[in-house]
Design an enzyme around this catalytic site. Sequence first.
Site, PDB file in Angstrom:
ATOM      1  N   GLU A  75      -9.785  34.586 -22.442  1.00 27.91           N
ATOM      2  CA  GLU A  75     -10.992  35.326 -22.407  1.00 27.91           C
ATOM      3  C   GLU A  75     -11.405  35.424 -20.868  1.00 27.91           C
ATOM      4  O   GLU A  75     -12.100  36.772 -20.679  1.00 27.91           O
ATOM      5  CB  GLU A  75     -12.041  34.357 -23.113  1.00 27.91           C
ATOM      6  CG  GLU A  75     -12.170  34.588 -24.692  1.00 27.91           C
ATOM      7  CD  GLU A  75     -11.262  33.340 -25.252  1.00 27.91           C
ATOM      8  OE1 GLU A  75     -10.637  32.830 -24.412  1.00 27.91           O
ATOM      9  OE2 GLU A  75     -11.470  33.061 -26.350  1.00 27.91           O
ATOM     10  N   PHE A 137     -19.753  22.208 -34.570  1.00 29.99           N
ATOM     11  CA  PHE A 137     -18.700  22.717 -34.086  1.00 29.99           C
ATOM     12  C   PHE A 137     -18.609  24.105 -33.285  1.00 29.99           C
ATOM     13  O   PHE A 137     -18.933  25.106 -33.479  1.00 29.99           O
ATOM     14  CB  PHE A 137     -17.501  22.990 -35.383  1.00 29.99           C
ATOM     15  CG  PHE A 137     -16.160  23.410 -35.140  1.00 29.99           C
ATOM     16  CD1 PHE A 137     -15.410  22.609 -34.455  1.00 29.99           C
ATOM     17  CD2 PHE A 137     -15.832  24.709 -35.366  1.00 29.99           C
ATOM     18  CE1 PHE A 137     -14.004  23.146 -33.990  1.00 29.99           C
ATOM     19  CE2 PHE A 137     -14.567  25.287 -34.988  1.00 29.99           C
ATOM     20  CZ  PHE A 137     -13.738  24.243 -34.221  1.00 29.99           C
ATOM     21  N   GLN A 138     -17.856  24.047 -31.919  1.00 31.36           N
ATOM     22  CA  GLN A 138     -17.816  25.413 -31.064  1.00 31.36           C
ATOM     23  C   GLN A 138     -19.174  25.727 -30.654  1.00 31.36           C
ATOM     24  O   GLN A 138     -19.247  26.794 -30.383  1.00 31.36           O
ATOM     25  CB  GLN A 138     -16.843  26.224 -31.753  1.00 31.36           C
ATOM     26  CG  GLN A 138     -15.560  25.922 -31.901  1.00 31.36           C
ATOM     27  CD  GLN A 138     -14.621  26.963 -32.085  1.00 31.36           C
ATOM     28  OE1 GLN A 138     -15.045  27.835 -32.670  1.00 31.36           O
ATOM     29  NE2 GLN A 138     -13.301  26.873 -31.586  1.00 31.36           N
ATOM     30  N   MET A 502      -2.553  31.433   1.562  1.00 31.32           N
ATOM     31  CA  MET A 502      -3.434  31.355   2.339  1.00 31.32           C
ATOM     32  C   MET A 502      -4.048  30.028   2.746  1.00 31.32           C
ATOM     33  O   MET A 502      -4.477  29.557   3.616  1.00 31.32           O
ATOM     34  CB  MET A 502      -4.633  32.102   1.551  1.00 31.32           C
ATOM     35  CG  MET A 502      -5.984  32.388   2.297  1.00 31.32           C
ATOM     36  SD  MET A 502      -5.699  33.473   4.046  1.00 31.32           S
ATOM     37  CE  MET A 502      -5.885  35.121   3.415  1.00 31.32           C
TER      38      MET A 502
HETATM   39  C1  LIG Z   1      -9.189  30.018  -9.002  1.00 30.99           C
HETATM   40  C2  LIG Z   1      -8.954  29.825  -7.577  1.00 30.99           C
HETATM   41  N1  LIG Z   1      -8.521  28.542  -7.101  1.00 30.99           N
HETATM   42  C3  LIG Z   1      -8.479  28.345  -5.997  1.00 30.99           C
HETATM   43  C4  LIG Z   1      -8.875  29.405  -4.820  1.00 30.99           C
HETATM   44  C5  LIG Z   1      -8.323  28.993  -3.331  1.00 30.99           C
HETATM   45  N2  LIG Z   1      -7.238  29.845  -2.719  1.00 30.99           N
HETATM   46  C6  LIG Z   1      -7.344  30.967  -2.355  1.00 30.99           C
HETATM   47  S1  LIG Z   1      -6.485  31.988  -1.876  1.00 30.99           S
HETATM   48  C7  LIG Z   1      -5.364  30.743  -2.515  1.00 30.99           C
HETATM   49  C8  LIG Z   1      -3.732  30.636  -2.561  1.00 30.99           C
HETATM   50  C9  LIG Z   1      -3.078  32.031  -3.287  1.00 30.99           C
HETATM   51  O1  LIG Z   1      -1.824  31.766  -3.358  1.00 30.99           O
HETATM   52  P1  LIG Z   1      -1.095  32.878  -3.875  1.00 30.99           P
HETATM   53  O2  LIG Z   1      -1.354  33.570  -5.200  1.00 30.99           O
HETATM   54  O3  LIG Z   1       0.272  32.415  -3.801  1.00 30.99           O
HETATM   55  O4  LIG Z   1      -1.032  34.155  -2.711  1.00 30.99           O
HETATM   56  P2  LIG Z   1      -0.655  34.240  -1.189  1.00 30.99           P
HETATM   57  O5  LIG Z   1      -1.853  33.593  -0.349  1.00 30.99           O
HETATM   58  O6  LIG Z   1       0.474  33.333  -0.942  1.00 30.99           O
HETATM   59  O7  LIG Z   1      -0.386  35.379  -0.752  1.00 30.99           O
HETATM   60  C10 LIG Z   1      -5.821  29.573  -3.107  1.00 30.99           C
HETATM   61  C11 LIG Z   1      -5.464  28.599  -3.898  1.00 30.99           C
HETATM   62  C12 LIG Z   1      -9.174  30.565  -5.524  1.00 30.99           C
HETATM   63  N3  LIG Z   1      -9.416  31.530  -4.646  1.00 30.99           N
HETATM   64  N4  LIG Z   1      -9.336  30.640  -6.839  1.00 30.99           N
END
Ligand SMILES: Cc1ncc(C[n+]2csc(CCOP(=O)(O)OP(=O)(O)O)c2C)c(N)n1
Lengths: 587, 193
Positions: A75, A137-138, A502
Amino acid sequence: MSIATENAQQLAVKGNKPKHEKTDKIVSGSEAVILSLIEEGVDTIFGYPGGAIMPIYDALFHYRHALNHILVRHEQGATHAAEGYAQMAGKPGVCFATSGPGATNLVTGIADAMLDSVPIVCITGQVPEKFLGTDAFQETDVMSLAMPITKWCYQIADADEIPYILAKAFYIARSGRPGPVLIDITKCAQFDSMTKPFRYEKRKQIKGYKPACKPREKDITKAVELLNQAKRPFLFVGHGVLLSKAENELLKFIEKTDIPVASTLLGLSAFPSDHPNYKGMLGMHGNYAPNKLTNKADVIIAVGMRFDDRVTGNLDTYAKQAKVIHIDIDHAEMGKNVIPTVAMIADAKEALQALIPAVNENKHESWHQEFKKLYDEEYEKVIEKDFTAHDELIKMGEVIRRLSEKTKGEAVVVADVGQHQMSAARYSKFRKTDSWLTSGGLGTMGYALPASFGAKMGAPDREVVAVIGDGCFQMTIQELGTIAQSGLPVKIIVLNNNYLGMVRQWQQLFFDTRYSFVELSNPDFITIAKGFGIKGHRCMHADDLDSSLDTLINSTEAYLLEISVEKEANVFPMMPSGMGVDDIRLD
Amino acid sequence: MKRRYTIIVFTENNFGLLNRITIIFSRRRINIESLTVSETERKGISRFTIVIDYDETKIRKLIQQIRKIIGVLVVFENEDDQVFFGQIAYFKVITSSFEEREKVMEIAHRHQAKIAFSSDDYIVIEKSGKEEDISTTLHLLEPHGVVEYCKSGRIAIVKDQHRFSKYAKNMDPEGWYSDEEFHELQSNGRHSF
Ligand SMILES: Cc1ncc(C[n+]2csc(CCOP(=O)(O)OP(=O)(O)O)c2C)c(N)n1
């Protein structure tokens, strides 16, 4: 005929107004839901069935010729797809989900739509009224979950309320500052017959809600006075410009006043990137000049943006020298972060239309020179390096640059969240409006894959390219199934650095390179795509990049291009959190 | 600096609105000192009176957020000198002897409180007024054995005649602000831009 081709054919006839017989029959609540959606001009629904919404799905079965339903795989995917659809189609996206886990899975996407002002209407099934509050339920209290993350939400337990409430829901979602709305409908209200014939009236006004108003004369006069006297004026473009379709007015305003323009992350593509007045992106990973010169401008005119903390950094040192003209449709944004000299509560288009004839024609050559100087510095220290492969390792910046060139800046780029998002934002060149979708306010990983097929459904004639990190991809990777089943020719680029890039960058810079749980050992994405029936290719070397991108773009079907990129590259410039726009670093 | 504010909110009488409004406070970690909700003289319209201690530089933003809620019709924020306000309290006092009873009734009388109920062995005293008056009465009665005490939230009426009546038409079935009234409302009070 396979389901995919059937859906593709439905897509091809999209645009023809769905045909259905007008009714003044007594219908069931579920049929009333479907008829209301059709009356509202809905042609596409993203959803997932379950016990508490089965009557609505059953009614949908009878109207499947009029309403295209896309069965997502989770979803959350439905909400992001609806967001992508809404932004490209220019009308609310619609989601269906069942009660309990179906409804809770919607929550992330609804919060995302709230922070980015995207109009979506979510319809959830709910347990029968007599079970409410019994942990049936749900059963979840979806109203309480939804309240803080929706523009409006309502629970229907009486079939007669359905047309009226849905009309209200659509009106609220799309008007003023758009946003998500959730309507929870008990199972009995779906099954029950309405007691009066079905009638639907689109709403134009609601008591207790004033979505827009005209700019005040005195604000226009004051703004014009400030702008005419300004030596170093600076204009910020936000998402509001796209939402109010004020791009032409913005262009006219700039051609007359010669004011430099910078964009927020969500304002990208509202102003052509190759225009001489365009200076780049604001914010934490924005461009050097627009950030630095924010603190040199004497007048800032902010259009349809909200001075988000990722744009301003430390507010104590933000634009203290400038007189600020803030144009926004949402009165609650006025003075929320930055105290404006002129607070113009208005639709961006109307405000600009009022300003254009009143402002003086002007030139600001030496002011533009200051931007140029800082751009050159950024080019030498950052941009040039982002475009040059080092040891054959591909750079994210280079991928985006080439993609942009090959699509002539006309594709819709849907970016996920992370380093790849910032690279895509920095290096995509936009020549068409509505060419950039990303999760800005919530920063929701997993946004891009579902949003991209939503976008494709909203604008079937446009090339849609999703740019996704290896981490983000795995948050909603199952939506490859939806793409395959719908036969949507979405192009997917996964920039794989085997890291949560990041977060790794922050650990490197601010946590002494303690890489705490950010390394990913990834599956074979190409095989996974193949398993879903989607073709793909892995590009490992710089000399393969060009032809790989060509294959991706020339593909007439969905296609996955995985590109191995340099593992430990960092995104600069960067404004460290808690610091001000002046503290933005180039390395 | 923190000040005491009495926020008066008129809303449609729909379920869920109380939740929506209180979320605005809890989300910002604002403790509500008192909250009173009741239907007004107009059917279908409720009146909330919310008392908080809050930073004067942030109050405007808070009010703007409340105004944004769909179903909220009008919001006023008031400092104590801008409203007539009061609360009501009940005290149940055990009266074991006739003398005790006389003393308690005498206190009530002196403090403009009234005897709401009286039985053979206890009296219920009703006192309305400002918070300080109520607590003074409580202190005087306590030595006599207050076994139950409860106090309502604040209710308040806006002093400025025009401030309120001007926007009251918004509560008519079809009434809604003009652009001018809307702007005026957004910039009313001491926080205008
Ligand atoms: C749902 C969620 N969990 C954690 C984060 C924290 N977060 C921001 S950027 C990132 C890393 C993203 O990694 P990737 O998709 O490999 O992209 P890259 O930065 O390597 O280009 C994380 C964990 C977030 N923004 N959203």
